[in-house]
Design a protein around this motif. Structure first.
Motif, PDB file in Angstrom:
ATOM      1  N   ASP A 140       0.818  -1.228   0.000  1.00 38.94           N
ATOM      2  CA  ASP A 140       0.000   0.000   0.000  1.00 38.94           C
ATOM      3  C   ASP A 140       0.841   1.263   0.000  1.00 38.94           C
ATOM      4  N   LEU A 141       2.073   1.180  -0.504  1.00 44.11           N
ATOM      5  CA  LEU A 141       2.914   2.360  -0.670  1.00 44.11           C
ATOM      6  C   LEU A 141       3.210   2.565  -2.151  1.00 44.11           C
ATOM      7  N   ARG A 142       3.346   3.826  -2.554  1.00 45.49           N
ATOM      8  CA  ARG A 142       3.588   4.157  -3.951  1.00 45.49           C
ATOM      9  C   ARG A 142       4.624   5.270  -4.046  1.00 45.49           C
ATOM     10  N   VAL A 143       5.132   5.471  -5.256  1.00 41.31           N
ATOM     11  CA  VAL A 143       6.105   6.530  -5.518  1.00 41.31           C
ATOM     12  C   VAL A 143       5.467   7.539  -6.467  1.00 41.31           C
ATOM     13  N   VAL A 144       5.595   8.822  -6.123  1.00 42.07           N
ATOM     14  CA  VAL A 144       5.082   9.883  -6.987  1.00 42.07           C
ATOM     15  C   VAL A 144       6.153  10.954  -7.143  1.00 42.07           C
ATOM     16  N   ASP A 145       5.986  11.800  -8.178  1.00 39.30           N
ATOM     17  CA  ASP A 145       6.907  12.911  -8.372  1.00 39.30           C
ATOM     18  C   ASP A 145       6.397  14.147  -7.631  1.00 39.30           C
ATOM     19  N   GLU A 146       7.033  15.289  -7.869  1.00 45.54           N
ATOM     20  CA  GLU A 146       6.674  16.514  -7.132  1.00 45.54           C
ATOM     21  C   GLU A 146       5.261  16.987  -7.459  1.00 45.54           C
ATOM     22  N   GLN A 147       4.746  16.606  -8.640  1.00 48.20           N
ATOM     23  CA  GLN A 147       3.387  17.001  -9.026  1.00 48.20           C
ATOM     24  C   GLN A 147       2.343  15.984  -8.558  1.00 48.20           C
ATOM     25  N   GLY A 148       2.808  14.942  -7.878  1.00 49.16           N
ATOM     26  CA  GLY A 148       1.891  13.925  -7.398  1.00 49.16           C
ATOM     27  C   GLY A 148       1.555  12.861  -8.422  1.00 49.16           C
ATOM     28  N   LEU A 149       2.269  12.868  -9.580  1.00 52.07           N
ATOM     29  CA  LEU A 149       2.006  11.870 -10.614  1.00 52.07           C
ATOM     30  C   LEU A 149       2.752  10.575 -10.288  1.00 52.07           C
ATOM     31  N   PRO A 150       2.116   9.430 -10.514  1.00 54.19           N
ATOM     32  CA  PRO A 150       2.736   8.153 -10.133  1.00 54.19           C
ATOM     33  C   PRO A 150       3.971   7.831 -10.951  1.00 54.19           C
ATOM     34  N   ARG A 151       4.933   7.213 -10.323  1.00 52.29           N
ATOM     35  CA  ARG A 151       6.154   6.709 -10.962  1.00 52.29           C
ATOM     36  C   ARG A 151       6.154   5.187 -10.877  1.00 52.29           C
ATOM     37  N   ASP A 152       6.410   4.543 -12.003  1.00 57.38           N
ATOM     38  CA  ASP A 152       6.577   3.091 -11.963  1.00 57.38           C
ATOM     39  C   ASP A 152       7.780   2.749 -11.114  1.00 57.38           C
ATOM     40  N   PHE A 153       7.678   1.645 -10.395  1.00 54.54           N
ATOM     41  CA  PHE A 153       8.780   1.249  -9.522  1.00 54.54           C
ATOM     42  C   PHE A 153       8.870  -0.261  -9.485  1.00 54.54           C
ATOM     43  N   GLN A 154       9.938  -0.758  -8.908  1.00 55.64           N
ATOM     44  CA  GLN A 154      10.133  -2.196  -8.745  1.00 55.64           C
ATOM     45  C   GLN A 154      10.874  -2.460  -7.455  1.00 55.64           C
ATOM     46  N   LEU A 155      10.518  -3.551  -6.795  1.00 52.08           N
ATOM     47  CA  LEU A 155      11.271  -4.046  -5.655  1.00 52.08           C
ATOM     48  C   LEU A 155      12.131  -5.198  -6.147  1.00 52.08           C
ATOM     49  N   THR A 156      13.444  -5.090  -5.994  1.00 49.17           N
ATOM     50  CA  THR A 156      14.356  -6.042  -6.610  1.00 49.17           C
ATOM     51  C   THR A 156      14.659  -7.207  -5.677  1.00 49.17           C
ATOM     52  N   TYR A 157      15.296  -8.229  -6.258  1.00 46.42           N
ATOM     53  CA  TYR A 157      15.624  -9.441  -5.493  1.00 46.42           C
ATOM     54  C   TYR A 157      16.542  -9.132  -4.321  1.00 46.42           C
ATOM     55  N   ASP A 158      17.395  -8.107  -4.466  1.00 49.10           N
ATOM     56  CA  ASP A 158      18.328  -7.748  -3.393  1.00 49.10           C
ATOM     57  C   ASP A 158      17.780  -6.643  -2.500  1.00 49.10           C
ATOM     58  N   GLU A 159      16.461  -6.546  -2.457  1.00 50.46           N
ATOM     59  CA  GLU A 159      15.745  -5.688  -1.506  1.00 50.46           C
ATOM     60  C   GLU A 159      16.086  -4.207  -1.670  1.00 50.46           C
ATOM     61  N   LYS A 160      15.853  -3.740  -2.899  1.00 50.60           N
ATOM     62  CA  LYS A 160      15.984  -2.323  -3.189  1.00 50.60           C
ATOM     63  C   LYS A 160      14.725  -1.839  -3.888  1.00 50.60           C
ATOM     64  N   LEU A 161      14.400  -0.562  -3.647  1.00 53.59           N
ATOM     65  CA  LEU A 161      13.375   0.121  -4.423  1.00 53.59           C
ATOM     66  C   LEU A 161      14.074   0.826  -5.571  1.00 53.59           C
ATOM     67  N   ILE A 162      13.623   0.591  -6.796  1.00 52.22           N
ATOM     68  CA  ILE A 162      14.206   1.277  -7.948  1.00 52.22           C
ATOM     69  C   ILE A 162      13.103   1.982  -8.722  1.00 52.22           C
ATOM     70  N   PHE A 163      13.441   3.136  -9.278  1.00 49.94           N
ATOM     71  CA  PHE A 163      12.552   3.840 -10.189  1.00 49.94           C
ATOM     72  C   PHE A 163      13.367   4.862 -10.972  1.00 49.94           C
TER      73      PHE A 163
END
Length: 391
Positions: free
Chosen positions: A57-80
């Motif tokens: 239930d967490l998401r990533v957005v930019d400064e304008q509040g627009l959603p950014r695609d993201f991924q949780l990787t096998y080595d436990e990192k958030l990437i976008f």
């Protein structure tokens, strides 16, 4: 083989009820704009800041509040992917919010139906490494293959299907690109190898594989090779970790060897093909090598494939490496462009390799060289990421 896929494919419903939790400030200290560049944040840092245990239930957005695609990787990192102007900073946020639909921009798999090939792609380029069944039939394909593409959609799966089931060759451009790169008994488009008495110890096909990330933004492949001997050292086992991100023409590769007891020379190389023996740029201090490959059709019908290496840390030397007498037995090969370094026991060799196409991505070798130059500067000057709780 296991495929780890740590993302959600659901409908994004952004509303004013979302609450900001964490600010992510991304600083660019270079004089270049950094556009669509991947950043990594250890999930532990996020969880510690927010006192939570998962990213549900967490998401990533930019400064304008627009959603950014993201991924949780096998080595436990958030990437976008982020965009940061030169000598400036941008802010992104982690918010509470419902799941979002994310486009898959990176994908790969093994193709046992095509002699155990492993092929992977993103929205700009595709690559292949040859498998055990290919080698067992007497073929020699030590290096990486390149499949060029002129569309942003994923094409590899369909190319294999048409080639194998409908006899529609992927060596012909049917409107989205093709495979017109020649590998043969060489390092191809950027494979690595150890040196023994100055000679390349060509790696054979992988022995086993594991796909650790498979989209939507990152593909990660772990290859393990058969044991081999180097001088008096036996049972040396090579491990390669290959990562391709969305939008990138270059794969990151990290190499290490089990049972390597002595400091050794290691290189990464690009094969040169006739007639393009002088179509290259080497900048040791700048940390990159660029080459314009004539493709399998040197008439120019298929354009040129630009191949490159980038070294995030300074290496010992770069050079044009001529063919040995044994290598000269293969026609059309002129030699290799290589970057050479030393590898300590238990050490890692890190570099980037990749390619682009003159008919879709870069106009000429100068443009490709400039891209590699800036890419290397960016890797040597990573974006600075700072987390802070939203007020």
């Amino acid at each position: 083989m296991r495929i780890f896929s740590l993302y959600w494919v659901c409908l994004f419903l952004f509303s004013c009820t979302n609450s900001d939790l964490l600010n992510i400030q991304v600083e660019n200290t270079t004089s270049h704009d950094r556009t669509a560049e991947m950043i990594e944040i250890p999930l532990k840092e996020i969880y510690d800041q927010l006192d939570i245990e998962d990213f549900n239930d967490l998401r990533v957005v930019d400064e304008q509040g627009l959603p950014r695609d993201f991924q949780l990787t096998y080595d436990e990192k958030l990437i976008f992917l982020v965009d940061v102007p030169r000598e400036s900073s941008s802010t992104y946020k982690i918010i509470r919010g419902k799941s979002q639909l994310m486009d898959t921009l990176v994908l790969g798999r093994q193709y046992p139906e095509r002699l155990d090939d492993i092929a992977w792609e993103n929205d700009v380029i595709a690559f292949r490494t040859y498998g055990p069944a290919f080698q067992n039939k007497g073929n020699l394909g030590f290096g990486y293959d390149v499949w060029v593409k002129s569309v942003s959609s994923l094409v590899v799966e369909e190319r294999y299907r048409k080639d194998l089931q409908e006899s529609i060759s992927y060596h012909v451009d049917h409107g989205d690109g093709l495979d017109c790169y020649s590998v043969g008994p060489t390092l191809g488009a950027g494979a690595n190898a150890l040196l023994e008495h100055g000679e390349i110890i060509y790696p054979k096909s992988y022995a086993s594989y594991e796909i650790l990330d498979n989209g939507p933004l990152r593909f990660t492949l772990h290859l393990t090779f058969h044991p081999f001997a180097l001088g008096s050292e036996e049972n040396i086992v090579e491990h390669r970790m290959i990562t391709l991100d969305a939008g990138s023409f270059l794969n990151h590769t990290s190499v290490h060897y089990e049972n390597l007891k002595e400091t050794s020379e290691i290189l990464a190389g690009i094969v040169m093909h006739h007639p393009n023996g002088n179509q290259y740029a080497i900048d040791k201090n700048g940390g990159y090598i660029a080459y314009a490959d004539p493709t399998e059709d040197s008439s120019g019908k298929n354009g040129e494939i630009f191949v490159g290496l980038s070294f995030p840390k300074e290496i010992i030397k770069t050079e044009v490496r001529p063919l040995t007498d044994k290598e000269k037995q293969t026609g059309g090969i002129l030699g290799h462009l290589v970057g050479i370094d030393t590898l300590q026991p238990n050490g890692q060799f890190n570099y980037y390799w990749g390619a682009a196409w003159s008919k879709a991505n870069f106009k000429d070798l100068n443009e490709w060289s400039l891209h590699l130059k800036q890419f290397t500067v960016h890797k040597r000057n990573p974006l600075k990421v700072t987390l802070s709780l939203s007020k």
